[in-house]
Design a protein around this motif. Structure first.
Motif, PDB file in Angstrom:
ATOM      1  N   GLU A 112       1.095  -1.353  -0.393  1.00 16.32           N
ATOM      2  CA  GLU A 112      -0.208  -0.231  -0.144  1.00 16.32           C
ATOM      3  C   GLU A 112       0.824   1.452   0.244  1.00 16.32           C
ATOM      4  OE1 GLU A 112      -2.436  -2.975   2.965  1.00 16.32           O
ATOM      5  OE2 GLU A 112      -0.146  -2.630   2.214  1.00 16.32           O
ATOM      6  N   ASP A 113       2.284   0.968   0.606  1.00 16.95           N
ATOM      7  CA  ASP A 113       2.750   2.723   0.310  1.00 16.95           C
ATOM      8  C   ASP A 113       3.234   2.692  -0.823  1.00 16.95           C
ATOM      9  OD1 ASP A 113       3.248   2.216   2.718  1.00 16.95           O
ATOM     10  OD2 ASP A 113       4.678   1.501   2.928  1.00 16.95           O
ATOM     11  N   ARG A 114       3.184   1.939  -1.979  1.00 16.93           N
ATOM     12  CA  ARG A 114       3.267   2.116  -3.011  1.00 16.93           C
ATOM     13  C   ARG A 114       2.126   2.207  -3.902  1.00 16.93           C
ATOM     14  NH1 ARG A 114       8.913   0.046  -4.147  1.00 16.93           N
ATOM     15  NH2 ARG A 114       9.556  -0.632  -2.111  1.00 16.93           N
ATOM     16  N   CYS A 115       1.169   1.383  -4.243  1.00 14.28           N
ATOM     17  CA  CYS A 115       0.567   1.387  -4.658  1.00 14.28           C
ATOM     18  C   CYS A 115      -0.751   1.574  -4.431  1.00 14.28           C
ATOM     19  CB  CYS A 115       0.109  -0.193  -5.501  1.00 14.28           C
ATOM     20  SG  CYS A 115       1.555  -0.906  -6.125  1.00 14.28           S
ATOM     21  N   THR A 116      -2.092   2.049  -5.185  1.00 17.14           N
ATOM     22  CA  THR A 116      -2.980   2.156  -3.960  1.00 17.14           C
ATOM     23  C   THR A 116      -4.320   0.783  -5.230  1.00 17.14           C
ATOM     24  OG1 THR A 116      -4.505   3.133  -6.522  1.00 17.14           O
ATOM     25  CG2 THR A 116      -3.217   4.725  -4.770  1.00 17.14           C
ATOM     26  N   VAL A 117      -5.447   0.131  -3.992  1.00 18.13           N
ATOM     27  CA  VAL A 117      -5.760  -0.938  -4.625  1.00 18.13           C
ATOM     28  C   VAL A 117      -7.469  -0.687  -4.589  1.00 18.13           C
ATOM     29  CG1 VAL A 117      -6.439  -2.994  -3.226  1.00 18.13           C
ATOM     30  CG2 VAL A 117      -4.120  -1.921  -2.480  1.00 18.13           C
ATOM     31  N   GLU A 118      -7.613  -1.639  -5.615  1.00 13.92           N
ATOM     32  CA  GLU A 118      -9.241  -1.757  -5.871  1.00 13.92           C
ATOM     33  C   GLU A 118      -9.555  -2.685  -5.419  1.00 13.92           C
ATOM     34  OE1 GLU A 118     -12.488  -0.639  -5.938  1.00 13.92           O
ATOM     35  OE2 GLU A 118     -12.040   1.078  -7.388  1.00 13.92           O
ATOM     36  N   ASP A 119     -10.329  -3.433  -4.621  1.00 13.62           N
ATOM     37  CA  ASP A 119     -11.333  -4.886  -4.762  1.00 13.62           C
ATOM     38  C   ASP A 119     -12.463  -5.029  -5.366  1.00 13.62           C
ATOM     39  OD1 ASP A 119     -11.541  -7.429  -3.195  1.00 13.62           O
ATOM     40  OD2 ASP A 119     -11.805  -6.649  -1.168  1.00 13.62           O
ATOM     41  N   THR A 120     -12.172  -5.722  -5.837  1.00 12.14           N
ATOM     42  CA  THR A 120     -13.311  -6.800  -7.032  1.00 12.14           C
ATOM     43  C   THR A 120     -14.458  -7.551  -6.264  1.00 12.14           C
ATOM     44  OG1 THR A 120     -11.468  -8.054  -7.520  1.00 12.14           O
ATOM     45  CG2 THR A 120     -12.159  -6.582  -9.157  1.00 12.14           C
ATOM     46  N   LEU A 121     -14.375  -7.870  -5.344  1.00 11.23           N
ATOM     47  CA  LEU A 121     -15.169  -8.056  -4.227  1.00 11.23           C
ATOM     48  C   LEU A 121     -15.964  -7.319  -3.607  1.00 11.23           C
ATOM     49  CD1 LEU A 121     -16.023 -10.808  -3.153  1.00 11.23           C
ATOM     50  CD2 LEU A 121     -14.690 -10.849  -1.039  1.00 11.23           C
TER      51      LEU A 121
END
Length: 237
Positions: A112-121
């Motif tokens: 999370e320090d390097r990327c944003t995250v999208e959770d499809t669930l």
């Protein structure tokens, strides 16, 4: 926008019990289009599989014995995902394992320090509350071909998840609403202002072939996303 569709396979269900990553699969999207770039590695977990985990992936310790350790591919993996939005199904699971692997490396930090995250669930649960939202269930609901998925595999699952994600999000992005800036938004708002006198409302004439193409486009959106507001409004009208 650069996105990475990501999936992992592991020796068990809980990283807290010392389970490890045995496979990483990533597929790159640029502006929602596949670039052809992927990242795929099998990993030697340096431990046994938990009961049942081996049957899910079909992987064996014999097959993984000569594969690199996570530490050996970590730099290449982090460079591949750096700065991207990660799209993951049940993100907490994969992030937990990847962060546990990174914690064993000095100064590696967290995903999370390097990327944003999208959770499809989470996306699917919001759209289809009370329904099964596994990857297989979403493939069936969104008409995504998963016939090759006899076993869980990180790269194959990432490729399938890419199709599921694009279907889940196809509506607004495909018609250009996903990147409306403030100036464009003000123009859209002005165009959408209600005109009280029906006689003053603009009339647009379309040819038969244009109407047919429009109907086909809406039907395509309905099939991919499971819902098309234009068709619903037409039905009410």
């Amino acid at each position: 926008m650069r996105q990475i569709i990501l999936d992992t396979e592991t020796t068990g269900l809980e990283w807290q019990k010392g389970n490890r990553v045995v496979e990483i699969g990533c597929v790159e999207l640029l502006e929602r289009r596949p670039t052809g770039r992927t990242f795929h590695r099998y990993l030697n977990p340096e431990r046994e599989f938990e009961p049942g985990a081996q049957e899910v992936t079909g992987l064996t310790l014999e097959f993984l014995a000569d594969k690199p350790r996570f530490a050996e591919v970590a730099k290449e993996f982090l460079e591949f995902v750096e700065g991207a939005e990660l799209v993951i199904h049940n993100a907490a699971f994969d992030l937990g394992f990847l962060n546990a692997e990174l914690s064993r490396l000095e100064g590696a930090g967290r995903i999370e320090d390097r990327c944003t995250v999208e959770d499809t669930l989470a996306m699917a649960r919001k759209r289809y509350p009370g329904q099964r939202n596994s990857l297989d269930a979403l493939c069936k609901r969104l008409d995504v071909d998963n016939s090759q998925r006899q076993l869980h595999g990180a790269l194959l699952d990432a490729q399938i998840l890419m199709d599921v994600y694009l279907a889940l999000t196809s509506g607004q992005h495909e018609i250009g609403f996903g990147s409306v800036d403030a100036t464009q938004a003000s123009v859209v708002a002005a165009v959408m202002m209600e005109v009280g006198d029906a006689a003053l409302r603009p009339r647009v004439r379309v040819e038969a072939d244009e109407a047919e193409a429009h109907a086909a486009r809406l039907a395509g959106l309905q099939k991919k996303a499971g819902r098309c507001l234009w068709l619903e409004q037409e039905a009410v009208a």
